[in-house]
Write a protein that holds these residues in place. Structure first.
Motif, PDB file in Angstrom:
ATOM      1  N   ARG A  83       6.418 -30.146 136.396  1.00 46.74           N
ATOM      2  CA  ARG A  83       6.507 -30.097 134.952  1.00 46.74           C
ATOM      3  C   ARG A  83       7.622 -29.158 134.529  1.00 46.74           C
ATOM      4  O   ARG A  83       7.840 -28.140 135.150  1.00 46.74           O
ATOM      5  CB  ARG A  83       5.183 -29.627 134.366  1.00 46.74           C
ATOM      6  CG  ARG A  83       4.125 -30.695 134.522  1.00 46.74           C
ATOM      7  CD  ARG A  83       2.853 -30.283 133.922  1.00 46.74           C
ATOM      8  NE  ARG A  83       3.056 -30.036 132.493  1.00 46.74           N
ATOM      9  CZ  ARG A  83       2.066 -29.733 131.692  1.00 46.74           C
ATOM     10  NH1 ARG A  83       0.852 -29.652 132.137  1.00 46.74           N
ATOM     11  NH2 ARG A  83       2.294 -29.506 130.421  1.00 46.74           N
ATOM     12  N   GLN A  90       0.831 -35.296 120.864  1.00 43.65           N
ATOM     13  CA  GLN A  90       1.275 -34.595 122.069  1.00 43.65           C
ATOM     14  C   GLN A  90       0.935 -35.395 123.330  1.00 43.65           C
ATOM     15  O   GLN A  90       1.770 -35.536 124.226  1.00 43.65           O
ATOM     16  CB  GLN A  90       0.624 -33.215 122.160  1.00 43.65           C
ATOM     17  CG  GLN A  90       1.110 -32.232 121.138  1.00 43.65           C
ATOM     18  CD  GLN A  90       0.274 -30.956 121.131  1.00 43.65           C
ATOM     19  OE1 GLN A  90      -0.724 -30.837 121.842  1.00 43.65           O
ATOM     20  NE2 GLN A  90       0.682 -30.003 120.312  1.00 43.65           N
ATOM     21  N   ARG A  91      -0.280 -35.900 123.403  1.00 43.93           N
ATOM     22  CA  ARG A  91      -0.704 -36.673 124.585  1.00 43.93           C
ATOM     23  C   ARG A  91       0.114 -37.951 124.729  1.00 43.93           C
ATOM     24  O   ARG A  91       0.522 -38.314 125.829  1.00 43.93           O
ATOM     25  CB  ARG A  91      -2.193 -37.001 124.506  1.00 43.93           C
ATOM     26  CG  ARG A  91      -3.096 -35.859 124.853  1.00 43.93           C
ATOM     27  CD  ARG A  91      -4.542 -36.307 125.067  1.00 43.93           C
ATOM     28  NE  ARG A  91      -5.088 -37.041 123.950  1.00 43.93           N
ATOM     29  CZ  ARG A  91      -5.714 -36.504 122.904  1.00 43.93           C
ATOM     30  NH1 ARG A  91      -5.874 -35.202 122.840  1.00 43.93           N
ATOM     31  NH2 ARG A  91      -6.179 -37.258 121.935  1.00 43.93           N
ATOM     32  N   ARG A  92       0.355 -38.633 123.634  1.00 44.25           N
ATOM     33  CA  ARG A  92       1.141 -39.879 123.691  1.00 44.25           C
ATOM     34  C   ARG A  92       2.595 -39.616 124.087  1.00 44.25           C
ATOM     35  O   ARG A  92       3.186 -40.380 124.839  1.00 44.25           O
ATOM     36  CB  ARG A  92       1.071 -40.609 122.357  1.00 44.25           C
ATOM     37  CG  ARG A  92      -0.284 -41.234 122.128  1.00 44.25           C
ATOM     38  CD  ARG A  92      -0.314 -42.040 120.872  1.00 44.25           C
ATOM     39  NE  ARG A  92      -1.625 -42.630 120.681  1.00 44.25           N
ATOM     40  CZ  ARG A  92      -1.935 -43.397 119.655  1.00 44.25           C
ATOM     41  NH1 ARG A  92      -1.030 -43.678 118.720  1.00 44.25           N
ATOM     42  NH2 ARG A  92      -3.141 -43.893 119.551  1.00 44.25           N
ATOM     43  N   ARG A 123      -2.660 -33.320 118.365  1.00 41.75           N
ATOM     44  CA  ARG A 123      -3.009 -33.386 119.799  1.00 41.75           C
ATOM     45  C   ARG A 123      -2.816 -34.799 120.346  1.00 41.75           C
ATOM     46  O   ARG A 123      -2.321 -34.973 121.460  1.00 41.75           O
ATOM     47  CB  ARG A 123      -4.452 -32.906 120.001  1.00 41.75           C
ATOM     48  CG  ARG A 123      -4.869 -32.887 121.442  1.00 41.75           C
ATOM     49  CD  ARG A 123      -4.044 -31.871 122.244  1.00 41.75           C
ATOM     50  NE  ARG A 123      -4.388 -32.007 123.642  1.00 41.75           N
ATOM     51  CZ  ARG A 123      -3.528 -32.125 124.635  1.00 41.75           C
ATOM     52  NH1 ARG A 123      -2.237 -32.091 124.400  1.00 41.75           N
ATOM     53  NH2 ARG A 123      -3.934 -32.256 125.868  1.00 41.75           N
ATOM     54  N   THR A 124      -3.187 -35.810 119.579  1.00 42.23           N
ATOM     55  CA  THR A 124      -2.980 -37.197 120.008  1.00 42.23           C
ATOM     56  C   THR A 124      -1.495 -37.479 120.165  1.00 42.23           C
ATOM     57  O   THR A 124      -1.069 -38.109 121.141  1.00 42.23           O
ATOM     58  CB  THR A 124      -3.612 -38.173 118.999  1.00 42.23           C
ATOM     59  OG1 THR A 124      -5.020 -37.925 118.954  1.00 42.23           O
ATOM     60  CG2 THR A 124      -3.360 -39.617 119.388  1.00 42.23           C
ATOM     61  N   LEU A 137       3.682 -37.104 125.912  1.00 41.30           N
ATOM     62  CA  LEU A 137       3.651 -36.775 127.338  1.00 41.30           C
ATOM     63  C   LEU A 137       3.470 -38.031 128.188  1.00 41.30           C
ATOM     64  O   LEU A 137       4.154 -38.220 129.194  1.00 41.30           O
ATOM     65  CB  LEU A 137       2.536 -35.766 127.629  1.00 41.30           C
ATOM     66  CG  LEU A 137       2.360 -35.345 129.080  1.00 41.30           C
ATOM     67  CD1 LEU A 137       3.618 -34.654 129.602  1.00 41.30           C
ATOM     68  CD2 LEU A 137       1.156 -34.425 129.218  1.00 41.30           C
ATOM     69  N   ALA A 138       2.600 -38.913 127.779  1.00 47.23           N
ATOM     70  CA  ALA A 138       2.367 -40.152 128.529  1.00 47.23           C
ATOM     71  C   ALA A 138       3.603 -41.048 128.532  1.00 47.23           C
ATOM     72  O   ALA A 138       3.933 -41.670 129.543  1.00 47.23           O
ATOM     73  CB  ALA A 138       1.174 -40.905 127.939  1.00 47.23           C
ATOM     74  N   THR A 185       6.625 -32.686 128.047  1.00 44.87           N
ATOM     75  CA  THR A 185       6.095 -32.226 126.771  1.00 44.87           C
ATOM     76  C   THR A 185       7.233 -32.158 125.756  1.00 44.87           C
ATOM     77  O   THR A 185       8.418 -32.128 126.126  1.00 44.87           O
ATOM     78  CB  THR A 185       5.464 -30.823 126.907  1.00 44.87           C
ATOM     79  OG1 THR A 185       6.490 -29.896 127.255  1.00 44.87           O
ATOM     80  CG2 THR A 185       4.355 -30.813 127.942  1.00 44.87           C
TER      81      THR A 185
END
Length: 94
Positions: free
Chosen positions: A91, A7-9, A4-5, A11-12, A17
């Protein structure tokens, strides 16, 4: 680092995605194959699209051209893989 981390990084950092990047890459590959003369039905099979309408939607969304238009490649009209279907940001992870 958790999934999950990651994925978030991702995306950021990219604004997309990982799934969206995979879809874009597959559509780009499909566009190149069609430009090289591979029939759309074969592209569907090779790249794992569900059917030809699925391929058509993907090409329209990410490349901005139909398979027919790609197959009739005009050298004066280079293949832009930076197509965006609207001016407003959205998106691309459908």
């Amino acid at each position: 680092m958790s999934e999950r981390t990651l994925q978030r990084r991702f995306l950021a950092a990219t604004g997309l995605t990982r799934n969206a990047v995979r879809q874009i890459d597959r559509a780009r590959h499909a566009a190149v194959l069609i430009r090289d003369g591979v029939p759309a039905g074969e592209v569907v099979h090779r790249l794992g699209y569900f059917d030809q309408p699925h391929l058509a939607r993907s090409l329209a969304r990410f490349v901005g051209r139909t398979a027919t238009r790609l197959a009739q490649a005009d050298p004066a009209e280079p293949l832009s893989l930076l197509y965006r279907s609207s001016a407003s940001p959205h998106r691309i992870d459908g």
